[in-house]
Write a protein that holds these residues in place. Structure first.
Motif, mmCIF file in Angstrom:
data_model
loop_
_atom_site.group_PDB
_atom_site.id
_atom_site.type_symbol
_atom_site.label_atom_id
_atom_site.label_comp_id
_atom_site.label_asym_id
_atom_site.label_seq_id
_atom_site.Cartn_x
_atom_site.Cartn_y
_atom_site.Cartn_z
ATOM 1 N N SER A 21 0.810 -1.227 0.000
ATOM 2 C CA SER A 21 0.000 0.000 0.000
ATOM 3 C C SER A 21 0.838 1.270 0.000
ATOM 4 C CB SER A 21 -0.876 0.033 1.269
ATOM 5 O OG SER A 21 -1.602 -1.169 1.414
ATOM 6 N N MET A 28 -8.569 6.469 2.011
ATOM 7 C CA MET A 28 -8.621 6.414 3.477
ATOM 8 C C MET A 28 -9.691 5.452 3.990
ATOM 9 S SD MET A 28 -6.221 7.931 5.089
ATOM 10 C CE MET A 28 -5.152 7.319 3.794
ATOM 11 N N HIS A 29 -10.787 5.303 3.255
ATOM 12 C CA HIS A 29 -11.799 4.358 3.726
ATOM 13 C C HIS A 29 -11.346 2.916 3.534
ATOM 14 C CE1 HIS A 29 -15.082 7.058 4.867
ATOM 15 N NE2 HIS A 29 -14.485 7.883 4.027
ATOM 16 N N VAL A 31 -8.200 2.083 3.820
ATOM 17 C CA VAL A 31 -7.237 1.938 4.923
ATOM 18 C C VAL A 31 -7.979 1.664 6.236
ATOM 19 C CG1 VAL A 31 -5.542 3.197 6.303
ATOM 20 C CG2 VAL A 31 -5.426 3.277 3.802
ATOM 21 N N ALA A 32 -9.033 2.438 6.466
ATOM 22 C CA ALA A 32 -9.809 2.234 7.698
ATOM 23 C C ALA A 32 -10.410 0.834 7.736
ATOM 24 C CB ALA A 32 -10.916 3.289 7.797
ATOM 25 N N LEU A 34 -9.245 -1.863 6.741
ATOM 26 C CA LEU A 34 -8.280 -2.922 7.064
ATOM 27 C C LEU A 34 -8.464 -3.401 8.502
ATOM 28 C CD1 LEU A 34 -5.017 -1.528 5.429
ATOM 29 C CD2 LEU A 34 -6.301 -3.565 4.723
ATOM 30 N N ASP A 35 -8.877 -2.498 9.364
ATOM 31 C CA ASP A 35 -9.044 -2.883 10.765
ATOM 32 C C ASP A 35 -10.283 -3.747 10.987
ATOM 33 O OD1 ASP A 35 -6.932 -1.784 12.601
ATOM 34 O OD2 ASP A 35 -7.390 -0.003 11.426
ATOM 35 N N THR A 36 -11.178 -3.775 10.021
ATOM 36 C CA THR A 36 -12.391 -4.595 10.180
ATOM 37 C C THR A 36 -12.223 -5.987 9.575
ATOM 38 O OG1 THR A 36 -13.441 -3.889 8.123
ATOM 39 C CG2 THR A 36 -13.773 -2.480 10.050
ATOM 40 N N VAL A 37 -11.143 -6.197 8.843
ATOM 41 C CA VAL A 37 -10.883 -7.523 8.251
ATOM 42 C C VAL A 37 -9.485 -7.948 8.707
ATOM 43 C CG1 VAL A 37 -10.865 -8.924 6.152
ATOM 44 C CG2 VAL A 37 -12.261 -6.839 6.243
ATOM 45 N N PRO A 38 -9.411 -8.616 9.867
ATOM 46 C CA PRO A 38 -8.098 -8.878 10.461
ATOM 47 C C PRO A 38 -7.192 -9.732 9.589
ATOM 48 C CG PRO A 38 -9.905 -9.721 11.857
ATOM 49 C CD PRO A 38 -10.528 -9.069 10.687
ATOM 50 N N GLU A 39 -7.763 -10.539 8.701
ATOM 51 C CA GLU A 39 -6.922 -11.425 7.887
ATOM 52 C C GLU A 39 -6.102 -10.673 6.840
ATOM 53 O OE1 GLU A 39 -10.173 -11.567 8.310
ATOM 54 O OE2 GLU A 39 -10.915 -13.618 8.508
ATOM 55 N N MET A 40 -6.499 -9.474 6.483
ATOM 56 C CA MET A 40 -5.752 -8.732 5.457
ATOM 57 C C MET A 40 -4.570 -8.016 6.099
ATOM 58 S SD MET A 40 -5.299 -7.822 2.290
ATOM 59 C CE MET A 40 -6.746 -7.873 1.199
ATOM 60 N N ARG A 41 -3.400 -8.258 5.545
ATOM 61 C CA ARG A 41 -2.182 -7.616 6.034
ATOM 62 C C ARG A 41 -1.854 -6.435 5.127
ATOM 63 N NH1 ARG A 41 3.608 -10.821 6.457
ATOM 64 N NH2 ARG A 41 4.898 -9.086 7.194
ATOM 65 N N GLY A 42 -1.742 -5.269 5.707
ATOM 66 C CA GLY A 42 -1.332 -4.089 4.950
ATOM 67 C C GLY A 42 0.161 -3.876 5.116
ATOM 68 N N VAL A 43 0.866 -3.734 4.009
ATOM 69 C CA VAL A 43 2.316 -3.509 4.048
ATOM 70 C C VAL A 43 2.593 -2.185 3.368
ATOM 71 C CG1 VAL A 43 4.568 -4.386 3.342
ATOM 72 C CG2 VAL A 43 2.759 -6.003 3.991
ATOM 73 N N ALA B 453 -13.793 8.290 8.140
ATOM 74 C CA ALA B 453 -13.612 6.844 7.983
ATOM 75 C C ALA B 453 -13.952 6.133 9.279
ATOM 76 C CB ALA B 453 -12.174 6.554 7.578
ATOM 77 N N GLY B 455 -14.311 2.759 11.735
ATOM 78 C CA GLY B 455 -13.687 1.464 11.989
ATOM 79 C C GLY B 455 -12.177 1.497 11.974
ATOM 80 N N SER B 456 -11.592 2.675 11.742
ATOM 81 C CA SER B 456 -10.135 2.690 11.664
ATOM 82 C C SER B 456 -9.527 2.471 13.040
ATOM 83 C CB SER B 456 -9.645 3.999 11.071
ATOM 84 O OG SER B 456 -9.851 5.056 11.964
ATOM 85 N N LYS B 459 -4.302 -0.846 12.605
ATOM 86 C CA LYS B 459 -3.751 -1.165 11.288
ATOM 87 C C LYS B 459 -3.767 0.058 10.383
ATOM 88 C CE LYS B 459 -4.868 -5.188 9.321
ATOM 89 N NZ LYS B 459 -5.828 -6.251 8.923
ATOM 90 N N ALA B 460 -4.869 0.784 10.423
ATOM 91 C CA ALA B 460 -4.937 1.998 9.609
ATOM 92 C C ALA B 460 -3.868 2.994 10.054
ATOM 93 C CB ALA B 460 -6.331 2.623 9.717
#
Lengths: 517, 517
Positions: A21, A28-29, A31-32, A34-43, B453, B455-456, B459-460
């Motif tokens: 990313s 930004m939405h 990005v936000a 990402l916190d609701t789907v714990p399985e997705m890793r943001g790098v 946004a 839910g951030s 992770k965000a």
């Protein structure tokens, strides 16, 4: 559930659970979410060339796509060169490109540009999500498109309001197109070519560059006398002791002319007929020798591994492949040279390594030095757009956290995407980068001669010189959070390389290597 | 004379005598030809974003285009973001993009891609030279196209064989389109709007942001009571003591709503009607207050300066402009903050400086601190594609070797094109870079809140954080050949800044500034 949440959930359900990313306001939405789907890793990458190159390297090792997150048209532009490399590798990649809200586009705000035109140049799959209700299905279609054999770049454009509005619907995974079976008649026709006994080259590429394909090619070659070759720049090449050692076709047309000298037939399996990387005055672009026939066993979207296995069973039913014996070079001593540094790598390459090879001219002797090293994978610069090696190593390390990644990188190429080192530090990736610092665009010095450029003098040479001022990669790496050392002798390189691979996390070694040529 | 030689000679004859370059094999004949045309200066960048950003900065100061030299489609891709900024600035740029030889394209070699599609997204001028005999005329047309008022990006695609083949013909310069005169009736109609006495904003941009336009705008405003504003991101803004001090329209829609509150008329002169930079849920994209009329005096291609002068002579014949008095802030003391670092710049800004401003959130208070400083030019981030500031400063310094260049750069933006520092060192440019290191994409932290946004969480926030690991810009700059220091107090920044501007050549100061917000 908003559009962004449905998008990420759909990606994860389809197995896409890493997102490289470089976001901006319009993302930004996402990005936000990402916190609701714990399985997705943001790098996080600090530039888009890092993001797209990492996605390429990741997929080459993981065998499935990563997502990228890019900021409108300029973000795609910055990432385009490494997406070009991914396109040429047939690497599956799922780009998510944030865009202005649907109703905002007509105002031609400063970041507005024609994203479709730029994405379309990648000749992959491009779609714009029109509503939050669509975005899940669009994401599933993007993953399927990316995974269509042999793999491609899929780009989903995500308007900000589609991302933030409610009404998102998660979509079940959609499979991509599997490789097409090759007709028996084609396999038999190729067997007949091999049966002529005339000098024949068997050129394999794509998925055939892994164990099953290599073994089949070796059996065919051993039984029929054909000479096997691997395409010049494979997406992922499995190599080392216990695997067939097959030479790659050279980068230089002169090398290829030597390799294919006297050949009457060229059989193509999973790649394309060989052409010169560039045109040169008075030289042929088509590298198939005059009068030789080209016979295609399998194209890129075909099941090349099955076809090679079938062919091997036909022409070499009782023949075993010829496998490389374990063999390592002696550790060299003395000043580093373009000849001896590769022996350090060959002597010390750890088990099960991944090599990201963008050493360019400095690496010309690497394949010979590592042919009998422990089994390893090699990722190459498939599209010629330099600045791919460090990001690809970064993505590979995310895909395979238990494997040592060796990033061999020329000085000229390193600076395009050097901030990938920071991502390595941030994610504590086990990557050992060796910068081959010869203080020049050495390949261009060679090319300036090869193209027969007349009139070149000090101004031309100055544009190929990286020594005024000298780049200090130790200092740059440390500034990006990666511990670094400098080697000027073979002994120093061996000591520093051994220490780097013994210790977890990223390291960089600046190897002061004079130009090869 | 080959095609490349005729191209470079034609460019020089048309006044284009600097070429920012990142060449590859397909450009080697162009590189060689540099030695046959001594007037053309080749400036090497280590990545294409440096090259295109430098060309933008150069032209903003020189008032004429530089050339760029880029390597096929991927080279253009890497340079696209800063060309986007140039497009939004209406900066004249002449791209020369090397491509495969005409006869080589059909082989689909690894670097083949759709250059026209990507270049076309810039909405400028694109042409492919078909023969050596054409390339001189194509180059002259490219310069003319770039110089068409108000300026644009012109892209000439140069196949390798067109470059290397004999038959080149030098072409005499071709003028670009001059700005269109504004009709007297339009000027009179605007005068009538001003004559209503209703609350009116006068928004100026483009060429009007220089002395003549500023003086006319100030006269009009003073005589009529209209409130003048400068467009949010001007290409080049002349400022400081002795010039009218006119506020820029804010970046944030909330700021603009405040600035335009109660306005009944918005007069547009050399720019566009104000729109929000991004869309935000539930907020207007169009920033003109509800019910207010928009009246255009001059569009981008119009002669806005003449129109404003005419208008001033009509509505303010006896009114003098209001000029900023010389006034500098006191030198601050104590820990550096987002509030006090700008006072150091305001207090010490040298005479006749050029400021390249990509300080983003850290620079919000800069305009107030420098309004009464000695006269200077400000270059801004016109297209929103970050990574523009250091390259633009580099190009500006090439254009004006006798002027001090101050490059104010946020940490998040710096890493996209950081190798521009190496070009500054190589060319010994008088650039003082101040990196505002707040260890975050601070603007995105703010935007994450502004877009609402939901839910951030961690992770965000992690994707907006640049502190793990911390970037060490002193180390990075030194690795790129630029001497560097770090300031944590206002006193240190003042001392280091004064030392840097006193000594020729590039310097970098890493200013440890907490986030403003």
């Amino acid at each position: 559930m908003n559009g962004a949440q449905s998008l990420i959930r759909t990606l994860v359900d389809a197995g896409v659970d890493v997102c490289f990313s470089n976001p901006g306001t319009s993302e930004m939405h996402f990005v936000a979410a990402l916190d609701t789907v714990p399985e997705m890793r943001g790098v996080l990458g600090l530039a888009e060339g890092v993001v797209t190159g990492a996605a390429d390297g990741y997929a080459r090792i993981a065998g499935k796509p990563a997502a990228t997150l890019l900021h409108l048209g300029p973000g795609l532009g910055n990432g385009l060169a490494n997406l070009h490399n991914a396109r040429r590798a047939n690497t599956p990649v799922v780009n998510v490109i944030g865009d202005h809200a649907t109703y905002h586009k007509r105002y031609d705000a400063p970041l507005e540009s024609d994203i479709e035109a730029v994405a379309g140049s990648l000749e992959g799959w491009v779609r714009r999500s029109e509503s939050s209700a669509d975005v899940g299905a669009d994401a599933a279609a993007a993953v399927a498109a990316a995974m269509d054999a042999p793999g491609r770049v899929a780009t989903l454009i995500l308007p900000a309001d589609v991302s933030w509005s409610d009404g998102g619907v998660v979509c079940a995974p959609v499979p991509g197109r599997t490789p097409k079976p090759v007709a028996d008649t084609t396999v038999k026709a190729i067997a007949e070519v091999l049966g002529t006994g005339e000098p024949t080259a068997l050129l394999i590429g794509g998925a055939a560059c892994r164990e099953a394909g290599l073994r089949a090619a070796s059996r065919i070659a051993t039984a029929t006398g054909a000479t096997p070759f691997i395409e010049t720049f494979p997406r992922k090449l499995e190599r080392g002791a216990g695997l067939p050692a097959i030479d790659r076709l050279g980068y230089l047309a002169e090398q290829v002319a030597y390799q294919l000298d006297g050949v009457r037939h060229v059989i193509i399996a999973g790649t394309k007929s060989p052409v010169s990387f560039f045109a040169y005055p008075g030289k042929e672009s088509d590298l198939v020798p005059e009068g030789a026939g080209v016979h295609t066993l399998a194209e890129g979207a075909d099941d090349v591994v099955a076809a090679l296995s079938q062919l091997a069973d036909l022409v070499a039913p009782d023949t075993e492949p010829v496998l490389a014996e374990p063999r390592r070079p002696e550790l060299p001593s003395g000043e580093l040279t373009a000849q001896n540094w590769v022996d350090v790598i060959g002597a010390l390459l750890p088990e099960n390594a991944i090599i990201s090879d963008e050493a360019n001219t400095s690496g010309l002797l690497l394949p010979a030095a590592t042919a009998g090293a422990p089994r390893h994978d090699v990722l190459t610069l498939t599209g010629g757009a330099i600045g791919q090696g460090i990001p690809a190593a970064t993505g590979a390390a995310i895909a395979a956290p238990d494997r040592p990644v060796i990033s061999l990188e020329s000085d000229g190429s390193a600076l395009y995407t050097i901030s990938a080192l920071w991502t390595q530090a941030r994610e504590n990736l086990d990557v050992t980068t060796v910068i081959l610092n010869n203080r020049a665009y050495a390949i261009l010095r060679m090319e300036l001669q090869r193209v027969g450029a007349e009139g070149s003098g000090p101004k031309a040479n100055s544009l190929l010189d990286l020594s005024t001022p000298d780049l200090n990669f130790v200092s740059i790496a440390e500034g990006l959070g990666v511990p670094a050392t400098r080697a000027t002798t073979a002994e120093e390189l061996a000591e520093q390389f051994a220490a780097a691979i013994a210790e977890p996390g990223p390291h960089l070694i600046e190897a002061m290597v004079p130009p090869l040529l």
